[in-house]
Design a protein around this motif. Structure first.
Motif, short mmCIF file in Angstrom:
data_model
loop_
_atom_site.label_atom_id
_atom_site.label_comp_id
_atom_site.label_asym_id
_atom_site.label_seq_id
_atom_site.Cartn_x
_atom_site.Cartn_y
_atom_site.Cartn_z
N LEU A 1 8.36 -48.06 39.26
CA LEU A 1 9.26 -47.00 38.82
C LEU A 1 9.01 -46.59 37.38
O LEU A 1 9.38 -45.50 36.97
CB LEU A 1 10.71 -47.46 38.98
N VAL A 2 8.44 -47.48 36.59
CA VAL A 2 8.20 -47.20 35.18
C VAL A 2 6.70 -47.18 34.94
O VAL A 2 5.99 -48.11 35.34
CB VAL A 2 8.88 -48.26 34.28
N ASP A 3 6.21 -46.11 34.34
CA ASP A 3 4.81 -46.00 33.95
C ASP A 3 3.89 -46.29 35.14
O ASP A 3 3.04 -47.18 35.08
CB ASP A 3 4.51 -46.96 32.80
N PRO A 4 4.05 -45.57 36.26
CA PRO A 4 3.21 -45.88 37.43
C PRO A 4 1.73 -45.70 37.16
O PRO A 4 0.91 -46.35 37.82
CB PRO A 4 3.70 -44.89 38.50
N GLU A 5 1.35 -44.88 36.21
CA GLU A 5 -0.07 -44.73 35.92
C GLU A 5 -0.61 -45.83 35.03
O GLU A 5 -1.82 -45.90 34.79
CB GLU A 5 -0.33 -43.36 35.27
N GLY A 6 0.25 -46.70 34.52
CA GLY A 6 -0.21 -47.84 33.73
C GLY A 6 -0.74 -47.47 32.37
O GLY A 6 -1.62 -48.15 31.84
N ALA A 7 -0.19 -46.44 31.79
CA ALA A 7 -0.72 -45.97 30.52
C ALA A 7 -0.33 -46.85 29.35
O ALA A 7 -0.95 -46.80 28.30
CB ALA A 7 -0.25 -44.54 30.27
N ARG A 8 0.73 -47.65 29.52
CA ARG A 8 1.24 -48.40 28.38
C ARG A 8 0.53 -49.73 28.18
O ARG A 8 0.66 -50.34 27.12
CB ARG A 8 2.73 -48.69 28.58
N ARG A 9 -0.19 -50.18 29.17
CA ARG A 9 -0.68 -51.57 29.16
C ARG A 9 -1.55 -51.87 27.95
O ARG A 9 -1.48 -52.95 27.36
CB ARG A 9 -1.45 -51.83 30.45
N ARG B 1 -3.92 -62.01 26.86
CA ARG B 1 -3.36 -60.68 27.11
C ARG B 1 -2.97 -60.60 28.57
O ARG B 1 -3.78 -60.28 29.44
CB ARG B 1 -4.37 -59.60 26.74
N ILE B 2 -1.71 -60.91 28.82
CA ILE B 2 -1.15 -60.88 30.17
C ILE B 2 0.16 -60.12 30.05
O ILE B 2 0.88 -60.28 29.07
CB ILE B 2 -0.88 -62.31 30.69
N SER B 3 0.47 -59.31 31.04
CA SER B 3 1.70 -58.52 30.94
C SER B 3 2.53 -58.69 32.21
O SER B 3 2.03 -58.47 33.32
CB SER B 3 1.38 -57.04 30.75
N PHE B 4 3.78 -59.05 32.03
CA PHE B 4 4.71 -59.17 33.15
C PHE B 4 5.75 -58.04 33.07
O PHE B 4 6.78 -58.08 33.72
CB PHE B 4 5.41 -60.54 33.11
N SER B 5 5.44 -57.05 32.24
CA SER B 5 6.39 -55.96 32.03
C SER B 5 5.70 -54.60 32.10
O SER B 5 6.38 -53.58 32.07
CB SER B 5 7.03 -56.10 30.65
N GLY B 6 4.37 -54.62 32.16
CA GLY B 6 3.64 -53.37 32.14
C GLY B 6 3.34 -52.87 30.74
O GLY B 6 2.59 -51.92 30.57
N GLU B 7 3.95 -53.51 29.74
CA GLU B 7 3.73 -53.11 28.34
C GLU B 7 2.53 -53.85 27.78
O GLU B 7 2.06 -54.84 28.34
CB GLU B 7 4.97 -53.46 27.50
N LEU B 8 2.04 -53.36 26.65
CA LEU B 8 1.08 -54.12 25.85
C LEU B 8 1.74 -55.46 25.51
O LEU B 8 2.88 -55.50 25.05
CB LEU B 8 0.76 -53.35 24.57
N ALA B 9 1.04 -56.56 25.77
CA ALA B 9 1.67 -57.86 25.59
C ALA B 9 0.62 -58.92 25.30
O ALA B 9 -0.51 -58.84 25.79
CB ALA B 9 2.48 -58.26 26.82
#
Lengths: 925, 93
Positions: A915-923, A731-739
């Motif tokens: 700029l996108v999802d600065p609070e990191g809610a999507r991770r 589980r590593i993310s280079f986009s800030g998304e769940l990945a």
């Protein structure tokens, strides 16, 4: 017709048709273009580069300072010497008006190279070289013999007697003995053009040019031989040089040895009314041979007395010999018609259609000079010859200043030398030029450089021959001063009132003759220029219509356009699909290094800015590496596989560099650390599955895996298996998304990729490329080393201070972080730039300058605040955005700056890097 | 296109090797104890002699091991090669 029966080594049974300057001619196989033209009485072949004067054929081989032509067919090639172009059927050539024309069609000929090792390399298959090669072969050595002519024998004409036989028979016998020796490689039409350290010689073999259209298609046109020899024998002979006199550049003037060569090699009598102007004995042989072939000959000897041996032979043949003579001018236009002479103070004009000159011989010791062999002027020879020996190199024969045949044979074979008649030798006169107008006395005919040019250079204060060479261009043309170089030195010495030994001569440097870039490139052209690395999934990407980009040597899929989509549209669609659903990327090119050993953790602690030894097995950590200067070197994730084993993941472009870097530290500074490094980049294929639906896809593809956030937290990895095949998921993310990154042995790459696509079909899983990957990471402010950095950027500059350990005693770069400059708040720092118009995409590399309300630039020099490093359109933001390095950027968030774009100043607002999802809610989904 | 002798592999073409700069520059035991100037000397300053010079080299396209060499900077001749960790030998220039 000037073809003489009974002479020549051409094939008279066959006729070859060729065209020169639009006129049809014929010749024979074995001719050169020059010999075939001379056989038809054609001497003028071009016009000079500066003065537009007619230029003719001045020599019979590479030392010709004039005689350049343009080949049109079979393939356009400029600036070739007519004397070196072997005649082929259908050849089309024209004279040069100074400059040539390059081909506008692709060169489909093939070129290659070959490596050869030998005990002894002999360069030159004249009498000295042939015997040196024979001696080496008889000693049981592995021998390579290279020679630049079509056949062996050098300048032997066949009129000499060696060992009681005609010299050509002797040559044939030695060649046959060499051919029978199992460890001898004998290459003709092969020019050794450079010698380098430790017995390394480059030689160019012309394999098919003489065959014309009959050349087999499986044969390369030219081959560069890379020869490593224990010992190099330079038996390259000598170049005759002319004497300089007024109007010495007319067609119909050539070296005496050239006329002799045209007669004996090609059967061509270059003139009928011949004047020979000489300072030495060697030209007498040419005079006698041409007279024997039917010419009327007059010899003008510059010396006060003619040599008795040769004068007697001339008297027998009614050849007039005039000692104490000099040529001071010529008449004619496209061909010489007469010479102006001075004999014992008396002026006279002689009619002629051919003027031969011989001012002495220059040893062709170029290869010796290439390896720093010193040349010294020998007044007795009137030439520069090798001085102190160079280890591993012998210079023999005329190349060493031994000009008599008996001496050459002795140089080649020592006590085993065959017998030949010794000819009495009279001392040559050293004469650089005769009286006359310096502006009409050509020193370098190809360069249209005259004695007046040398006078001007000396008058300007130049004293070194190296400087005068560059000032006048003498010796810089295609022939590299083979005839003009020593003459220039001699004239410089005269003008300076110094001995020639003091002025010296310029250093010979490779290449000895011109070599085509195509020959040097060999097979490394087009697709073979650089290795192409492709992932195991490459064919799938091709079939899916991917557009590729080069990342180092990798071909990476950049985007997958739908029908009629351009890159921008494709990338916007891919980005939206990832952030709104699920995407999949081929990330197999990321560098992967397996680090194993009891001290593996310690090694990584010393190299990364953050702690790696505290990483638990099953967990992942992002890390940064710096140089000693504290600047970012590479970044990536580290997986702890076991107590003594880590998998280090690097940038694609940095993989080899990081491995080298780690290996260097391990071997040089920390040899006591017990750790080993192995690249496994190509062993593993990596497929990030990215987006809010990625967990669903992974759950569907790997039913036995618990993918819940509790069981599979962020920055952890787990092993599972599919149909018996091991799979590692991280589980590593280079986009800030769940990945989830899916790692599988590359053998199963295609099967795994198809499995993931199938599992994700219900959620419209979308393949995306590197361009989308770049946009997604930039929206989150994740830097790319090498794009957002340039070797002068610290982790703190990138907002990665959180990755720099304050607890570790030391790591590479730590000490630099405490330097005042590294903590200077005015350092350039990574920020985002949002164009105020929400439409302009700032070009990467654009400079950032201070905002001015009136929309103008201050007068130069304009202070630069920084530059744009990454710039994209964002589907998520609905507008373009950029990342930039800006002075003191982090403290200027909210400020407006200007960016010059296409002559206009674009206002842009400095923003934070996320700029996108600065609070990191999507991770975590 | 010299031959360079790798201490493990023997003489090999120059193109197989990677140059690593000056040899025998040991990483400081305690960088934190150095002044800024001392640290800068370690990071940025290198000798530039005319004649014999001890250098690091790597047989990058061969065994991939690092070694030290003494090379004459005037002639490029390799005067000696020796494994990492050994002191620089005395060489006549």
């Amino acid at each position: 017709m000037s073809r003489i029966k009974g002479y020549g080594r051409i094939d008279r049974t066959r006729t070859v048709a060729f065209t020169f300057d639009g006129v049809a001619y014929t010749g024979h196989p074995g001719d050169t273009l020059a010999s075939a033209l001379l056989a038809q009485g054609v001497h003028a072949v071009g016009t000079s580069v500066k003065f537009g004067r007619p230029r003719g054929i001045g020599a019979a081989w590479v030392e010709d300072p004039t005689g350049l032509v343009q080949i049109e067919e079979p393939f356009p090639e400029p600036m070739l010497l007519a004397a070196t172009v072997e005649l082929t059927d259908g050849l089309v050539a024209r004279g040069l008006a100074g400059q040539g024309r390059l081909a506008e069609v692709a060169d489909t000929a093939r070129y290659d190279r070959k490596h050869t090792h030998c005990d002894t390399l002999v360069v030159g298959a004249g009498p000295a070289g042939l015997l040196a090669a024979r001696s080496a072969a008889r000693r049981g050595e592995r021998v390579v013999l290279v020679d630049d002519r079509a056949d062996a024998g050098g300048s032997l004409t066949g009129t000499e007697v060696i060992d009681g036989r005609p010299s050509r028979e002797f040559v044939a016998e030695v060649v046959a003995e060499l051919a029978a020796a199992p460890e001898v490689l004998h290459l003709q039409r092969t020019t050794a053009f450079g010698q380098y350290d430790d017995g390394f010689v480059l030689a160019l073999e012309r394999r098919t040019d003489h065959l014309g259209t009959a050349a087999p298609r499986n044969l390369s046109r030219q081959r560069v031989h890379r020869i490593r020899a224990r010992h190099v024998v330079v038996a390259t002979g000598a170049h005759e040089r002319p004497v300089v006199f007024a109007d010495n550049d007319r067609p119909g003037i050539m070296l005496a040895s050239a006329a002799r060569d045209y007669l004996h090699r090609y059967g061509v009598l270059a003139g009928r009314e011949v004047v020979v102007f000489t300072t030495n004995d060697s030209a007498y042989a040419a005079a006698l041979d041409l007279e024997h072939a039917g010419a009327r000959v007059t010899v003008l000897d510059a010396r006060p007395s003619a040599p008795e041996h040769w004068a007697a032979l001339c008297r027998e043949r009614s050849i007039a010999v005039r000692p104490g003579s000099a040529v001071v001018g010529t008449t004619g236009d496209r061909r010489i018609t007469g010479v102006d002479t001075v004999t014992a103070g008396k002026a006279e004009s002689l009619p002629c259609d051919l003027l031969l000159t011989s001012g002495g011989w220059n040893p062709a010791a170029h290869l010796f000079s290439h390896v720093r062999g010193a040349l010294r002027y020998d007044p007795a020879l009137g030439a520069f010859r090798p001085a102190e020996p160079v280890p591993g190199v012998s210079v023999i024969g005329a190349a060493n200043g031994t000009f008599d045949l008996a001496g050459c044979l002795r140089d080649g074979a020592g006590d085993d030398a065959p017998a030949t008649l010794a000819e009495p030798e009279t001392a040559p006169l050293v004469l650089w030029r005769t009286e006359g107008d310096p502006a009409r006395q050509f020193v370098d005919i190809q360069r249209d450089a005259t004695v007046a040019d040398i006078e001007r250079a000396v008058g300007a204060g130049l004293r070194s021959v190296e400087h005068i060479k560059r000032y006048t261009t003498i010796g810089t043309a295609h022939d590299q001063g083979k005839t003009s170089g020593v003459i220039a030195s001699g004239i410089v010495a005269e003008l300076l009132g110094k001995p020639v030994e003091d002025t010296g001569t310029t250093t010979f440097r490779p290449p000895y003759t011109p070599v085509a870039f195509a020959a040097l490139a060999g097979r490394e052209r087009g697709k073979l220029f650089d290795p192409e690395r492709i992932t195991s999934l490459h064919s799938w990407h091709v079939a899916a219509g991917a557009v590729f980009e080069d990342v180092g040597q990798w071909k990476r899929a950049r985007y997958y356009p739908a029908p009629h989509e351009n890159m921008d549209a494709a990338v916007l669609r891919e980005c939206a699909a990832v952030r709104g659903g699920v995407g999949i990327l081929d990330g197999s090119t990321l560098g992967k290094i397996d680090v194993q050993g009891p001290d593996a953790a310690e090694l990584l602690d010393r190299l990364y800015t953050n702690m790696m030894s505290t990483l638990k097995v099953g967990r992942v950590r992002y890390g940064v590496m710096c140089g000693n200067d504290g600047m970012v070197f590479d970044d990536g994730t580290v997986l702890r596989l076991a107590e003594d084993r880590f998998l280090v993941v690097t940038t694609t472009g940095g993989a080899a560099r990081v491995l080298d870097w780690m290996e260097e530290w391990l071997q040089t500074e920390w040899p006591d650390l017990r750790a080993h490094l192995t690249s496994v980049t190509e062993q593993w294929s990596v497929f990030p599955v990215v987006g809010p639906r990625s967990r669903d896809v992974i759950a569907a593809a790997f039913p036995h895996l618990d993918v819940s956030n509790e069981a599979f937290p962020f920055m952890s990895w787990q092993d599972t298996e599919v149909d018996g095949v091991p799979v590692r998921i991280a589980r590593i993310s280079f986009s800030g998304e769940l990945a989830f990154e899916v790692n599988v042995n590359s053998w199963y790459a295609r099967a795994m990729w198809l499995r993931l696509l199938s599992a994700g079909a219900r959620w419209n899983i979308t393949p995306y490329g590197t361009e989308t990957m770049h946009v997604l990471r930039a929206e989150k402010g994740y830097p790319i080393v090498g794009q957002d950095t340039d070797g002068t950027v610290s982790p703190h500059d990138l907002g990665l201070g959180w990755a720099v350990s304050k607890k570790k005693r030391d790591f590479v770069g730590k000490r630099s972080f405490s330097r005042p400059e590294n903590t200077n708040p005015e350092r350039k720092q990574l920020v985002s730039l949002l164009p105020a118009d929400a439409r302009t995409r700032l070009p990467e590399g654009s400079q950032v300058v201070e905002f001015r309300p009136d929309g103008t630039l201050p007068p130069p020099p304009v202070p630069m605040l920084g530059h744009v490093t990454s710039s994209y359109h964002s589907a998520e933001l609905g507008r373009p955005f950029a990342l930039a390095l800006v002075k003191g950027g982090q403290s200027r968030i909210g400020d407006t700056v200007h960016v010059p774009v296409d002559g206009a100043l674009v206002p842009a607002e400095i923003g934070g890097i996320v700029l996108v999802d600065p609070e990191g809610a999507r991770r975590d989904g | 296109m010299q031959l360079i002798t790798c201490p493990w592999c023997g003489p090999r073409e120059e193109v197989e090797f990677h140059y690593g700069g000056q040899a025998h520059l040991a990483y400081p035991d305690d960088p934190a104890a150095l002044s800024d100037e001392e640290w800068a000397h370690f990071v940025f300053f290198r000798d530039n002699p005319k004649g014999p010079f001890a250098e690091r080299w790597s047989h990058a396209a061969g065994c991939r091991r690092w070694f030290n060499a003494v090379r004459d900077t005037r002639t490029y001749e390799f005067l000696d090669v020796y494994p990492m960790g050994q002191s620089a030998p005395e060489v006549a220039s």
